[in-house]
Design a protein around this motif. Structure first.
Motif, PDB file in Angstrom:
ATOM      1  N   SER A  92       2.787  -7.148  -3.584  1.00  0.00           N
ATOM      2  CA  SER A  92       2.073  -6.086  -4.292  1.00  0.00           C
ATOM      3  C   SER A  92       0.720  -6.531  -4.822  1.00  0.00           C
ATOM      4  CB  SER A  92       2.935  -5.563  -5.454  1.00  0.00           C
ATOM      5  OG  SER A  92       3.267  -6.604  -6.334  1.00  0.00           O
ATOM      6  N   LEU A  93       0.507  -7.846  -4.946  1.00  0.00           N
ATOM      7  CA  LEU A  93      -0.778  -8.368  -5.408  1.00  0.00           C
ATOM      8  C   LEU A  93      -1.641  -8.879  -4.273  1.00  0.00           C
ATOM      9  CD1 LEU A  93       0.327 -10.385  -8.590  1.00  0.00           C
ATOM     10  CD2 LEU A  93      -0.709  -8.111  -8.509  1.00  0.00           C
ATOM     11  N   ALA A  94      -1.020  -9.160  -3.138  1.00  0.00           N
ATOM     12  CA  ALA A  94      -1.747  -9.739  -2.001  1.00  0.00           C
ATOM     13  C   ALA A  94      -2.764  -8.769  -1.415  1.00  0.00           C
ATOM     14  CB  ALA A  94      -0.766 -10.181  -0.922  1.00  0.00           C
ATOM     15  N   VAL A  95      -2.680  -7.487  -1.763  1.00  0.00           N
ATOM     16  CA  VAL A  95      -3.621  -6.498  -1.215  1.00  0.00           C
ATOM     17  C   VAL A  95      -5.004  -6.628  -1.840  1.00  0.00           C
ATOM     18  CG1 VAL A  95      -1.784  -4.870  -0.679  1.00  0.00           C
ATOM     19  CG2 VAL A  95      -2.878  -4.776  -2.922  1.00  0.00           C
ATOM     20  N   PHE A  96      -5.099  -7.304  -2.998  1.00  0.00           N
ATOM     21  CA  PHE A  96      -6.389  -7.476  -3.646  1.00  0.00           C
ATOM     22  C   PHE A  96      -7.116  -8.685  -3.061  1.00  0.00           C
ATOM     23  CE2 PHE A  96      -3.750  -5.327  -6.818  1.00  0.00           C
ATOM     24  CZ  PHE A  96      -4.569  -4.270  -7.175  1.00  0.00           C
ATOM     25  N   PRO A  97      -8.448  -8.631  -2.941  1.00  0.00           N
ATOM     26  CA  PRO A  97      -9.208  -9.790  -2.447  1.00  0.00           C
ATOM     27  C   PRO A  97      -8.966 -11.010  -3.331  1.00  0.00           C
ATOM     28  CG  PRO A  97     -10.575  -7.829  -2.483  1.00  0.00           C
ATOM     29  CD  PRO A  97      -9.306  -7.468  -3.189  1.00  0.00           C
ATOM     30  N   PRO A  98      -8.667 -12.186  -2.772  1.00  0.00           N
ATOM     31  CA  PRO A  98      -8.347 -13.380  -3.569  1.00  0.00           C
ATOM     32  C   PRO A  98      -9.437 -13.751  -4.570  1.00  0.00           C
ATOM     33  CG  PRO A  98      -7.799 -13.732  -1.270  1.00  0.00           C
ATOM     34  CD  PRO A  98      -8.529 -12.428  -1.338  1.00  0.00           C
ATOM     35  N   VAL A  99     -10.708 -13.567  -4.193  1.00  0.00           N
ATOM     36  CA  VAL A  99     -11.792 -13.995  -5.074  1.00  0.00           C
ATOM     37  C   VAL A  99     -11.795 -13.195  -6.371  1.00  0.00           C
ATOM     38  CG1 VAL A  99     -13.478 -12.406  -4.044  1.00  0.00           C
ATOM     39  CG2 VAL A  99     -14.269 -14.503  -5.187  1.00  0.00           C
ATOM     40  N   ILE A 100     -11.416 -11.924  -6.291  1.00  0.00           N
ATOM     41  CA  ILE A 100     -11.375 -11.085  -7.493  1.00  0.00           C
ATOM     42  C   ILE A 100     -10.291 -11.579  -8.452  1.00  0.00           C
ATOM     43  CG2 ILE A 100     -10.873  -8.770  -8.371  1.00  0.00           C
ATOM     44  CD1 ILE A 100     -12.187  -7.630  -5.894  1.00  0.00           C
ATOM     45  N   LEU A 101      -9.133 -11.912  -7.901  1.00  0.00           N
ATOM     46  CA  LEU A 101      -8.030 -12.376  -8.735  1.00  0.00           C
ATOM     47  C   LEU A 101      -8.293 -13.775  -9.281  1.00  0.00           C
ATOM     48  CD1 LEU A 101      -5.046 -11.025  -6.624  1.00  0.00           C
ATOM     49  CD2 LEU A 101      -5.938 -10.099  -8.760  1.00  0.00           C
TER      50      LEU A 101
END
Length: 317
Positions: free
Chosen positions: A274-283
Motif C-alpha cells: 500500500s506504500l510502494a505506490v508512492f515514489p521512493p524519493v518522496i517517502l
C-alpha cells in the motif's frame, strides 16, 4: 488499512527507541543549561564502540546473551567520555556551545571511520547477532493494542522505557531534579542557594553523552547490524523531538514516536504494497520535511530553559 498498521507499528517502535533515548539525554543537558547539538556524533561513537565490543566478544562467546548488554554498556560509557570534550569546552572554557557541538559531530564521524578502516579495511564493522524480537507474554494477546504495541518487542525497548520513567521521576519528583532544572533556568540564583552549577551541568552533558551512545548502539543491535560511520541524521531528529516535545519527558515520547513513525514509512515503504505506490524519493524525505514543518509550527511556543546555551560565570576566582 488495519493490516498496514499492524505491519508498520512494530517497526515504528523500533525506530522510535533510539530517538527517544537520545532526546532524553539532550533533555538532561539542556535542562542543566547546555545546548548539545553533538548528539549525532555521540550516537556514532556509541555505534562504533558497541560494534567493536560486540563483534570481538562474539568471536569467543558466540550466542551468549550477555554480550549484547556489555556492548550497550560500553557504548554508553564511550558516549559519556566523548561528551566530556563538549562539557569542558562549554562549561570550563565558556566556548560557543553550537560550535563545540558541531565539532563533536565532525570529529566523531571522521575518527570512528578512520579507526574502523584501520581495523577492518572497509570502514564497516558487522555484528553476527543482535537482539531478537519477541511477543510480550500475555499483553501481546490483548485485542488491537497487543498487535500494535506488544508484538516484535526488543529487550532494548523495555530498557529505554524504564529509563524514561526513571528520568521523569528524577527530574520532577526529586530535589536533585529541581536543582538540575534550576541551573538551566536561573543559574546564578541556583548558585546563591548552594547548588554547584558547573557540576550539575557536567552531569547533564555526560548523561546526554551516555544516552546518545546507548541510542547509537541500539540502532546497531536492533535493525542495523552494522557500523557504517553514520546514523542517518537521527541525532538531529532527536534534537528536533526535544523541541517538539517542549523539553518534557511525555512530550518527547510523543514527539519521538511521531518522527519514528515518519521514519518507518520512509524505510519500509517498498516492502508494504500500500506504500510502494508512492515514489521512493518522496517517502525518503518525508521525515525531514515533517521535522521542518513541526519546528516552524512549535518554535513560537517554545518552553526552552531560559538560560540554555548561556555560559555560566560564577564570579569566583
Amino acid at each position: 488499512m488495519w493490516t498496514t498498521l499492524e505491519q508498520i507499528f512494530p517497526y515504528a517502535i523500533v525506530f522510535t527507541i533510539p530517538l527517544l533515548i537520545t532526546a532524553l539525554g539532550a533533555l538532561f543537558s539542556e535542562r542543566s543549561g547546555v545546548t548539545n547539538i553533538g548528539l549525532d556524533g555521540l550516537m556514532i561513537v556509541g555505534s562504533f564502540i558497541g560494534a567493536f565490543v560486540v563483534s570481538k566478544l562474539q568471536e569467543h562467546y558466540a550466542g551468549s546473551w550477555w554480550v549484547l548488554w556489555v556492548g550497550l554498556l560500553a557504548a554508553a560509557v564511550a558516549g559519556a567520555l566523548f561528551s566530556l570534550l563538549h562539557a569542558f569546552a562549554s562549561i570550563n572554557l565558556s566556548a560557543n556551545q553550537i560550535i563545540s557541538g558541531t565539532a563533536i559531530n565532525m570529529i566523531a564521524g571522521a575518527l570512528t571511520i578512520f579507526l574502523a578502516r584501520n581495523m577492518t579495511g572497509s570502514g564497516n564493522i558487522r555484528v553476527k547477532q543482535g537482539f531478537a524480537p519477541f511477543d510480550f507474554p500475555i499483553l501481546s494477546k490483548i485485542p488491537i493494542i497487543g498487535d500494535l504495541f506488544f508484538t516484535k518487542v526488543y529487550a532494548s525497548t523495555l530498557l529505554v522505557l524504564a529509563i524514561l520513567l526513571f528520568s521523569a521521576w528524577l527530574l520532577y519528583k526529586t530535589p536533585f531534579g529541581l536543582r538540575l532544572r534550576s541551573c538551566g533556568e536561573h543559574p546564578h540564583a541556583a548558585e546563591a542557594a548552594g547548588v554547584h552549577v558547573r557540576s550539575m551541568r557536567y552531569f547533564g552533558v555526560i548523561t546526554s553523552g551516555a544516552f546518545s551512545g546507548l541510542g547509537g548502539a541500539t540502532i546497531l543491535l536492533t535493525y542495523s547490524g552494522e557500523f557504517t560511520g553514520n546514523v542517518a541524521g537521527l541525532g538531529f531528529l532527536a534534537l528536533a523531538s526535544l523541541i517538539f516535545g517542549q523539553w518534557k519527558p511525555l512530550g518527547i515520547l510523543l514527539a519521538t514516536f511521531f518522527f519514528g513513525f515518519a521514519s518507518t514509512i520512509a524505510n519500509v515503504s517498498q516492502v508494504i504494497p500500500s506504500l510502494a505506490v508512492f515514489p521512493p524519493v518522496i517517502l525518503k524525505i518525508f521525515p525531514y520535511v515533517v521535522t521542518l514543518i513541526a519546528l516552524v509550527i512549535f518554535s513560537k511556543s517554545s518552553n526552552a530553559p531560559k538560560a540554555v546555551g548561556e555560559p555560566f560565570d560564577s564570579g569566583k576566582r
